[in-house]
Scaffold this active site. Structure first.
Site, PDB file in Angstrom:
ATOM      1  CE1 TYR A   1      42.878  50.719  45.671  1.00 46.79           C
ATOM      2  CE2 TYR A   1      41.017  52.021  44.928  1.00 46.79           C
ATOM      3  CZ  TYR A   1      41.532  51.017  45.727  1.00 46.79           C
ATOM      4  OH  TYR A   1      40.712  50.324  46.579  1.00 46.79           O
TER       5      TYR A   1
ATOM      6  CE1 TYR B   1      37.887  47.318  46.045  1.00 51.04           C
ATOM      7  CE2 TYR B   1      36.710  46.688  44.055  1.00 51.04           C
ATOM      8  CZ  TYR B   1      37.216  47.669  44.884  1.00 51.04           C
ATOM      9  OH  TYR B   1      37.049  48.985  44.558  1.00 51.04           O
TER      10      TYR B   1
ATOM     11  CG  ASP C   1      30.531  41.871  43.307  1.00 54.58           C
ATOM     12  OD1 ASP C   1      30.364  42.183  42.104  1.00 54.58           O
ATOM     13  OD2 ASP C   1      31.231  42.537  44.084  1.00 54.58           O
TER      14      ASP C   1
ATOM     15  CE  LYS D   1      35.317  46.744  37.623  1.00 60.15           C
ATOM     16  NZ  LYS D   1      35.450  46.091  38.929  1.00 60.15           N
TER      17      LYS D   1
HETATM   18  C1  LIG Z   1      35.171  46.720  40.316  1.00 59.82           C
HETATM   19  C2  LIG Z   1      34.387  45.915  41.268  1.00 59.82           C
HETATM   20  C3  LIG Z   1      33.421  46.506  42.116  1.00 59.82           C
HETATM   21  C4  LIG Z   1      33.225  48.000  42.167  1.00 59.82           C
HETATM   22  O1  LIG Z   1      32.792  48.513  40.960  1.00 59.82           O
HETATM   23  P1  LIG Z   1      32.952  50.086  40.664  1.00 59.82           P
HETATM   24  O2  LIG Z   1      32.242  50.294  39.393  1.00 59.82           O
HETATM   25  O3  LIG Z   1      34.435  50.333  40.575  1.00 59.82           O
HETATM   26  O4  LIG Z   1      32.347  50.803  41.820  1.00 59.82           O
HETATM   27  C5  LIG Z   1      32.661  45.685  42.909  1.00 59.82           C
HETATM   28  N1  LIG Z   1      32.836  44.346  42.889  1.00 59.82           N
HETATM   29  C6  LIG Z   1      33.745  43.749  42.122  1.00 59.82           C
HETATM   30  C7  LIG Z   1      33.866  42.265  42.132  1.00 59.82           C
HETATM   31  C8  LIG Z   1      34.572  44.509  41.301  1.00 59.82           C
HETATM   32  O5  LIG Z   1      35.516  43.911  40.548  1.00 59.82           O
END
Ligand SMILES: *Cc1c(COP(=O)(O)O)cnc(C)c1O
Length: 420
Positions: A12, A139, A233, A262
């Protein structure tokens, strides 16, 4: 003519506009230390991953210990203690009803796995359900499946032809939640979809858009009534960000499939998991090999990453961790309070430890000229903030102090003075 000093292609990053990267040599707690001796406050947890602080000693020690014992092993046909113990502990903490743990290595991959689990489930039980429902502004990662279920636009315009069709329901803006619920209900009825994927309570990259727990609960109820698989998610919202360990807890929702990444290792190493209900696993369980779940990453359940995640879970066993999250949420509320009456900002909001506010500007949106200007302003103030266009958000590690927050918000106020 490219003049980059380094061969590295950063994420990015438009190298023609920003070719000078800040070199970091060390991290501790909420701080980053630069090669030229400056101390930066990490106000966005290094892109939402650091929870307890950089280089937390308990996590670091777990990594050191595991790295000397077993640092990688094929995960088909083989297993190891860090993965077994982590999986068992995760299922104890996760919403009830989840029974199986599939490992991968990033949030995007955990979403791909979730989508493949959902499609595999319907395929293996012999039902033609393939459509995915998504929420506007979502996202879910940058892989092709992740982009397909995420908002279409700037980030994926060039790849449109690769993406599969989905059905989108509107984001539940305050006061307009019923429109979202009605849309979901009619899509579930008319399109007989396979699954609905959603970020619970906070849409991160879409602009830190927040909605209330009752809406999440209602969406789950609607999906359940039509047997649409509910995929949460929690890649960003998990591990305390929204004030509870997982966002779904606040709505008393048990998803059919959930993605965590994360903060799962406290932010120290890449790891992700996709948890699912027993019947989704069972639909793949058969003497017939064609029903196998055909998915793997080379580093599936890497033992060192699992050890780091186990150390993170240890920290969540200590009451002080959730108390810390609660007190950070209160500190964040106190810090953002005065912005609610500041006419240069709008949509001042908070969910748990995350705050966000929109700087009023003529050119809104991710590409708004104000974004890079703000970022440079903050960098000069030794603050790591990375606004999403004109949306400034603060998502710090939980060890941040009130004095740090004061510095962060003073920076935001001064940025408005200088740039608005
Ligand atoms: C960051 C994120 C992803 C992608 O995770 P990566 O480890 O960057 O591939 C997917 N879903 C959500 C809600 C995110 O914030």
């Amino acid at each position: 003519m490219p003049t980059s000093k380094s061969p590295i292609w950063h994420p990015y990053t438009q190298h023609a506009l920003q070719d000078e990267m800040t070199r970091i040599v060390r991290g501790d707690g909420a701080y980053l230390h630069t090669a030229d001796g400056r101390r930066i406050i990490d106000a966005i947890s290094s892109w939402w991953v650091i929870t307890h602080g950089h280089c937390h000693p308990h996590v670091v020690n777990a990594i050191k210990e595991q790295a000397g014992k077993l640092n990688q092993i094929i995960f088909a046909g083989y297993t190891h203690d860090p993965a077994e113990e982590l999986a068992a502990q995760l299922l104890k903490l996760a919403p009830r009803g989840l029974d199986h743990v599939f490992f991968s290595d990033s949030g995007s991959t955990s979403v791909e796995v979730a989508l493949k689990m959902a499609l595999g489930y319907w395929h293996n039980i012999g039902k033609q359900r393939i459509r995915i429902i998504v929420m506007q502004h979502s996202y879910h990662g940058d892989t092709v499946g992740g982009m397909s279920v995420g908002a279409r636009g700037l980030f994926n315009a060039a790849y449109g032809p690769l993406l599969f069709d989905v059905t989108s329901i509107p984001f539940p803006r305050r006061g307009q939640e019923q429109a979202t619920l009605d849309a979901l209900e009619s899509v579930c009825r008319d399109e007989i979809p396979a699954a609905f994927i959603v970020e619970p309570l906070v849409l991160g990259a879409g602009g830190m858009l927040m909605y209330e727990a009752w809406v999440l609960k209602e969406m789950k109820r609607i999906c359940e009534a039509s047997e649409v698989l509910f995929i949460a998610d929690e890649v960003m919202t998990g591990w305390g960000r929204t004030g509870t360990l997982f966002a779904c807890e606040q709505a008393d929702v048990s998803p059919d499939i959930v993605c965590y990444s994360k903060g799962i290792t406290g932010g120290a190493l890449p790891l992700a998991v996709t948890l699912c209900r027993a019947d989704i696993f069972d639909a793949h369980y058969s003497k017939d090999r064609t029903r196998t779940f055909f998915h793997s990453s080379s580093y599936t359940a890497n033992p060192v990453a699992c050890a780091a995640a186990k150390a993170n879970l240890d920290l969540w066993q200590v009451p002080a961790t959730s108390q810390r999250v609660i007190s950070l949420a209160a500190m964040q509320e106190q810090a953002i309070e005065s912005f609610r009456a500041d006419s240069r900002f709008e949509n001042v909001r908070r969910t748990g430890t995350i705050t966000a506010l929109d700087l009023k500007t003529r050119d809104a949106g991710y590409l708004a000229g104000i974004g890079p200007k703000l970022q440079t302003f903050f960098k000069d103030r030794n603050l790591l903030l990375r606004p999403l266009g004109n949306t400034i958000y603060v998502m710090p590690p939980y060890c941040v102090t009130m004095a740090d927050l004061d510095e962060i918000y003073a920076g935001i106020r001064d940025a408005a003075d200088a740039l608005a």
